[in-house]
Write a protein that holds these residues in place. Structure first.
Motif, PDB file in Angstrom:
ATOM      1  N   PRO A  11      12.885  -4.435   3.121  1.00  0.00           N
ATOM      2  CA  PRO A  11      13.493  -4.103   4.415  1.00  0.00           C
ATOM      3  C   PRO A  11      12.551  -3.210   5.228  1.00  0.00           C
ATOM      4  CG  PRO A  11      14.543  -2.876   2.643  1.00  0.00           C
ATOM      5  CD  PRO A  11      13.631  -3.864   1.987  1.00  0.00           C
ATOM      6  N   PRO A  12      12.648  -3.256   6.562  1.00  0.00           N
ATOM      7  CA  PRO A  12      11.738  -2.471   7.420  1.00  0.00           C
ATOM      8  C   PRO A  12      11.726  -0.986   7.092  1.00  0.00           C
ATOM      9  CG  PRO A  12      12.949  -4.059   8.733  1.00  0.00           C
ATOM     10  CD  PRO A  12      13.544  -4.116   7.349  1.00  0.00           C
ATOM     11  N   ALA A  13      12.893  -0.406   6.770  1.00  0.00           N
ATOM     12  CA  ALA A  13      12.949   1.034   6.489  1.00  0.00           C
ATOM     13  C   ALA A  13      12.111   1.387   5.264  1.00  0.00           C
ATOM     14  CB  ALA A  13      14.397   1.475   6.279  1.00  0.00           C
ATOM     15  N   TYR A  14      12.127   0.510   4.266  1.00  0.00           N
ATOM     16  CA  TYR A  14      11.341   0.757   3.052  1.00  0.00           C
ATOM     17  C   TYR A  14       9.853   0.619   3.359  1.00  0.00           C
ATOM     18  CZ  TYR A  14      10.405   0.684  -2.020  1.00  0.00           C
ATOM     19  OH  TYR A  14       9.964   0.974  -3.294  1.00  0.00           O
ATOM     20  N   ARG A  15       9.493  -0.380   4.188  1.00  0.00           N
ATOM     21  CA  ARG A  15       8.089  -0.529   4.572  1.00  0.00           C
ATOM     22  C   ARG A  15       7.610   0.688   5.360  1.00  0.00           C
ATOM     23  NH1 ARG A  15       9.574  -5.829   6.270  1.00  0.00           N
ATOM     24  NH2 ARG A  15       9.021  -5.301   8.416  1.00  0.00           N
ATOM     25  N   ASP A  16       8.476   1.220   6.218  1.00  0.00           N
ATOM     26  CA  ASP A  16       8.122   2.438   6.955  1.00  0.00           C
ATOM     27  C   ASP A  16       7.814   3.574   5.996  1.00  0.00           C
ATOM     28  OD1 ASP A  16       8.277   1.504   9.528  1.00  0.00           O
ATOM     29  OD2 ASP A  16      10.371   2.029   9.806  1.00  0.00           O
ATOM     30  N   PHE A  17       8.680   3.742   5.000  1.00  0.00           N
ATOM     31  CA  PHE A  17       8.504   4.821   4.034  1.00  0.00           C
ATOM     32  C   PHE A  17       7.188   4.650   3.275  1.00  0.00           C
ATOM     33  CE2 PHE A  17       8.951   6.923  -0.031  1.00  0.00           C
ATOM     34  CZ  PHE A  17       9.555   8.131   0.302  1.00  0.00           C
ATOM     35  N   ILE A  18       6.893   3.427   2.835  1.00  0.00           N
ATOM     36  CA  ILE A  18       5.663   3.171   2.081  1.00  0.00           C
ATOM     37  C   ILE A  18       4.436   3.449   2.940  1.00  0.00           C
ATOM     38  CG2 ILE A  18       4.283   1.376   0.968  1.00  0.00           C
ATOM     39  CD1 ILE A  18       6.921   0.104   0.024  1.00  0.00           C
ATOM     40  N   SER A  19       4.488   3.066   4.222  1.00  0.00           N
ATOM     41  CA  SER A  19       3.349   3.318   5.111  1.00  0.00           C
ATOM     42  C   SER A  19       3.086   4.811   5.257  1.00  0.00           C
ATOM     43  CB  SER A  19       3.607   2.700   6.491  1.00  0.00           C
ATOM     44  OG  SER A  19       3.521   1.302   6.444  1.00  0.00           O
ATOM     45  N   LEU A  20       4.152   5.580   5.449  1.00  0.00           N
ATOM     46  CA  LEU A  20       3.976   7.029   5.558  1.00  0.00           C
ATOM     47  C   LEU A  20       3.448   7.611   4.245  1.00  0.00           C
ATOM     48  CD1 LEU A  20       7.227   7.982   7.502  1.00  0.00           C
ATOM     49  CD2 LEU A  20       4.885   8.088   8.366  1.00  0.00           C
ATOM     50  N   GLU A  21       4.010   7.159   3.141  1.00  0.00           N
ATOM     51  CA  GLU A  21       3.596   7.644   1.827  1.00  0.00           C
ATOM     52  C   GLU A  21       2.132   7.336   1.556  1.00  0.00           C
ATOM     53  OE1 GLU A  21       6.095   7.327  -2.121  1.00  0.00           O
ATOM     54  OE2 GLU A  21       4.976   5.463  -1.830  1.00  0.00           O
ATOM     55  N   SER A  22       1.700   6.149   1.961  1.00  0.00           N
ATOM     56  CA  SER A  22       0.332   5.727   1.662  1.00  0.00           C
ATOM     57  C   SER A  22      -0.701   6.441   2.533  1.00  0.00           C
ATOM     58  CB  SER A  22       0.190   4.210   1.842  1.00  0.00           C
ATOM     59  OG  SER A  22       0.354   3.856   3.204  1.00  0.00           O
ATOM     60  N   GLN A  23      -0.292   6.922   3.716  1.00  0.00           N
ATOM     61  CA  GLN A  23      -1.234   7.577   4.616  1.00  0.00           C
ATOM     62  C   GLN A  23      -1.150   9.097   4.567  1.00  0.00           C
ATOM     63  OE1 GLN A  23      -3.511   5.883   6.010  1.00  0.00           O
ATOM     64  NE2 GLN A  23      -2.655   3.874   5.505  1.00  0.00           N
ATOM     65  N   ALA A  24      -0.111   9.630   3.935  1.00  0.00           N
ATOM     66  CA  ALA A  24       0.049  11.088   3.870  1.00  0.00           C
ATOM     67  C   ALA A  24      -0.995  11.712   2.954  1.00  0.00           C
ATOM     68  CB  ALA A  24       1.451  11.434   3.369  1.00  0.00           C
ATOM     69  N   SER A  25      -1.317  12.958   3.223  1.00  0.00           N
ATOM     70  CA  SER A  25      -2.230  13.690   2.337  1.00  0.00           C
ATOM     71  C   SER A  25      -1.452  14.469   1.288  1.00  0.00           C
ATOM     72  CB  SER A  25      -3.102  14.649   3.150  1.00  0.00           C
ATOM     73  OG  SER A  25      -2.289  15.554   3.895  1.00  0.00           O
TER      74      SER A  25
END
Length: 283
Positions: free
Chosen positions: A98-112
């Motif tokens: 779902p889009p909300a999960y993809r949003d979370f993964i994108s933030l997680e993958s780019q966060a420091s």
């Protein structure tokens, strides 16, 4: 309080506006450089319209932005799976997640850095395959085996951020209930606790248990995640998970409140060293 796509647009627009100002350009001058009307630049900067990754690349080139990590972050906020960042693998699962999960993964993958309070289950980044399967099956009643396999694959793929260069810095506070709740049976749970001990010894992971003896604490209101980004603190965001959706908090007041809450929880929790002993005793 906003949902993922809205807060991503707002944050992307604010950062692009700052980058334009840093380049010494007006919105009209930026528009002429990329061949657009000024109103398009304004809509992007105010977050009133979605932005294609290709348009973001044009603006970043026009503003002379060459920092690879900052460019990846901007593209992630534009929803660019497969942009070359740490979330490139998500593209293979776009039809499943779902889009909300993809949003979370994108933030997680780019966060420091990521600070998280968990009150019921082990954080996804630290789950074993067997534990992840048991948790997912319980949370998604009626899911078929093929879907279950895919969701567990995604959960395990997310964990690559801890092995990236540089790795995500994970600071996790776990309520004692996380250790005591027997997910998947005794053997699965014992292996999961061993995995927590392994992770706690990694230099980029700080794990603390909040024992029942700490009594009532601010974390009883529920779990939360704080994502931080090395490029700019203006992109930091708090994520609250609910049964059917996630909420994103990005106001400075919200970030400060949750940061103070997390610091208070850390102060009441066992030290990382005592946490290792506590988990070993629980096993």
């Amino acid at each position: 309080m906003q949902h993922g796509p809205a807060v991503r647009r707002r944050k992307l627009g604010a950062e692009l506006r700052a980058l334009r100002a840093r380049a010494g350009l007006t919105s009209g001058e930026a528009a002429r450089l990329v061949g657009w009307h000024q109103s398009k630049v304004s809509r992007i900067e105010t977050g009133t319209s979605s932005t294609k990754p290709a348009d973001v690349r044009l603006l970043l080139d026009a503003y002379g932005v060459t920092d690879p990590r900052l460019r990846e972050l901007m593209l992630a906020l534009a929803g660019s799976a497969g942009s070359g960042g740490r979330d490139h693998w998500v593209h293979a699962y776009r039809g499943v997640l779902p889009p909300a999960y993809r949003d979370f993964i994108s933030l997680e993958s780019q966060a420091s850095a990521m600070r998280t309070l968990e009150t019921t289950v082990v954080p996804g980044l630290l789950q074993t395959p067997e534990y992840a399967r048991a948790v997912t099956r319980a949370a998604m009643e009626g899911v078929d085996e093929e879907q279950l396999d895919t969701l567990v694959e995604v959960r395990l793929a997310r964990q690559d951020v801890l092995r990236a260069h540089p790795p995500l810095e994970l600071n996790a506070v776990l309520d004692e209930a996380v250790l005591r709740r027997e997910v998947g049976g005794p053997e699965v749970m014992a292996r999961q606790l061993e995995r927590l001990m392994e992770a706690a010894r990694l230099p980029q992971v700080r794990l603390q248990v909040l024992p029942f003896t700490a009594g009532a604490h601010i974390g009883v209101t529920g779990p939360f995640v704080i994502f931080s980004f090395s490029s700019t603190s203006d992109l930091d965001v708090v994520v609250l998970d609910h049964l059917t959706s996630s909420l994103y908090l990005e106001r400075k007041e919200d970030l400060q409140a949750y940061t103070e809450a997390f610091n208070a929880l850390r102060a009441h929790a066992l030290s990382p060293e005592d946490t290792l002993e506590y988990i070993a005793a629980t096993i």
